[in-house]
Design a protein around this motif. Sequence first.
Motif, mmCIF file in Angstrom:
data_model
loop_
_atom_site.group_PDB
_atom_site.id
_atom_site.type_symbol
_atom_site.label_atom_id
_atom_site.label_comp_id
_atom_site.label_asym_id
_atom_site.label_seq_id
_atom_site.Cartn_x
_atom_site.Cartn_y
_atom_site.Cartn_z
ATOM 1 N N ILE A 272 43.620 38.612 34.966
ATOM 2 C CA ILE A 272 43.527 37.403 34.128
ATOM 3 C C ILE A 272 42.357 36.517 34.547
ATOM 4 O O ILE A 272 41.477 36.227 33.719
ATOM 5 N N PRO A 273 42.275 36.065 35.822
ATOM 6 C CA PRO A 273 41.145 35.188 36.163
ATOM 7 C C PRO A 273 39.804 35.902 36.143
ATOM 8 O O PRO A 273 38.796 35.306 35.735
ATOM 9 N N PHE A 274 39.767 37.175 36.566
ATOM 10 C CA PHE A 274 38.479 37.868 36.624
ATOM 11 C C PHE A 274 37.957 38.189 35.227
ATOM 12 O O PHE A 274 36.756 38.035 34.961
ATOM 13 N N SER A 275 38.826 38.642 34.334
ATOM 14 C CA SER A 275 38.365 38.927 32.968
ATOM 15 C C SER A 275 37.935 37.641 32.266
ATOM 16 O O SER A 275 36.950 37.621 31.527
ATOM 17 N N ALA A 276 38.682 36.548 32.498
ATOM 18 C CA ALA A 276 38.317 35.270 31.878
ATOM 19 C C ALA A 276 36.977 34.777 32.388
ATOM 20 O O ALA A 276 36.162 34.248 31.617
ATOM 21 N N THR A 277 36.720 34.964 33.692
ATOM 22 C CA THR A 277 35.452 34.508 34.264
ATOM 23 C C THR A 277 34.274 35.289 33.698
ATOM 24 O O THR A 277 33.247 34.719 33.307
ATOM 25 N N ILE A 278 34.423 36.630 33.632
ATOM 26 C CA ILE A 278 33.333 37.454 33.101
ATOM 27 C C ILE A 278 33.108 37.151 31.624
ATOM 28 O O ILE A 278 31.965 36.996 31.165
ATOM 29 N N SER A 279 34.188 37.054 30.868
ATOM 30 C CA SER A 279 34.064 36.771 29.430
ATOM 31 C C SER A 279 33.474 35.388 29.191
ATOM 32 O O SER A 279 32.725 35.179 28.233
#
Length: 337
Positions: A272-279
């Motif tokens: 959740i946090p890593f995908s949100a950060t990259i996106s």
Amino acid sequence: MHLGKTYKVSEFIAWTRRQIYLLLAVGTVPVLLYQVLGLRWLTIPLTVVGLLGTATSFIVGFKNVQTYNRTVEAQHLWTSILNSSRFWGASVGGFVRSPIDARELIDRHVAWLTCLRYELRSARPWETMEKASNVEYRDIYRIPERETPIDDELRRHLSNSEHAQIHEVRLSLKATQVLWLQSRALRRLHDQGDLSLTTYIELNKLQKEFIDQQGRAERLKNYPYPRQYAIINTLFVWAFCVLLPFGLLKEFDKLNDGISGLMQGCMVWLVIPFSATISWMYTSLEQVGESTENPFEGSANDVPITLIARTIEREMKEFIGETDLPVLPVPVHEIIL
């Protein structure tokens, strides 16, 4: 135009926070399906997502270059207007015999600048100033054209008869109408013998420059970044943002094999946090490009046409010896338009 060293990180995060909330939700749904409901087949090879991310990077980069070029062109255009106006003021102050006639020619030129900047600040359907993030951020700075009616400005520069004539035409034609009045005034001064033939010809050449510059400004205002490229950019960015969490699920699940303790079996939740950060990096680039697309709409990144117009007015009135000069706009929260 932002006059500070840089935007604050807190300002940028606040400006993009709605995207962050949405990206967190987009990242949460696949994790819930995978971890809670046990749909372990619900994954996408990370290679596929990586290829989509590469293509998206090229498209986002292409759009940002093109929108930046639109802003640079607008800056060059208004620099040209500034330089041509200085030459107009110097020519009028040096070659028009009557101070009253010189004052009228200067005031009429300022009226043209006023009409042009009000026309450029008027809204268009494709502009983004009515988006919630921009409406919220707009409250911290000033847009002079939205605070003072154009008629109040024009009364300072035009006679009653000329103001009445300009008042009757729609906003998109006011600047052209003022140039027409200016041409008639030049012809009248020449016919009366108050303007030499050489000066008359040179001032008419400047009038043609102003018409060309107005046309270039109206092209940037009335013809947006091509809509087919804009929609492709948005579709690719959000396709990548939606698919990215599905590509990260299995990769983060593999990390459980080497983890013990509290996070054992829970590494998938980090998707959740890593995908949100990259996106967020992709959506932020798209949002920055979108905010640069229309250089006259009134955003914090606009070309400061009000400041330039006021600068021209001050300088030209100094040319003819006036002392009652307009006050230049001041930055509000380091933003000036």
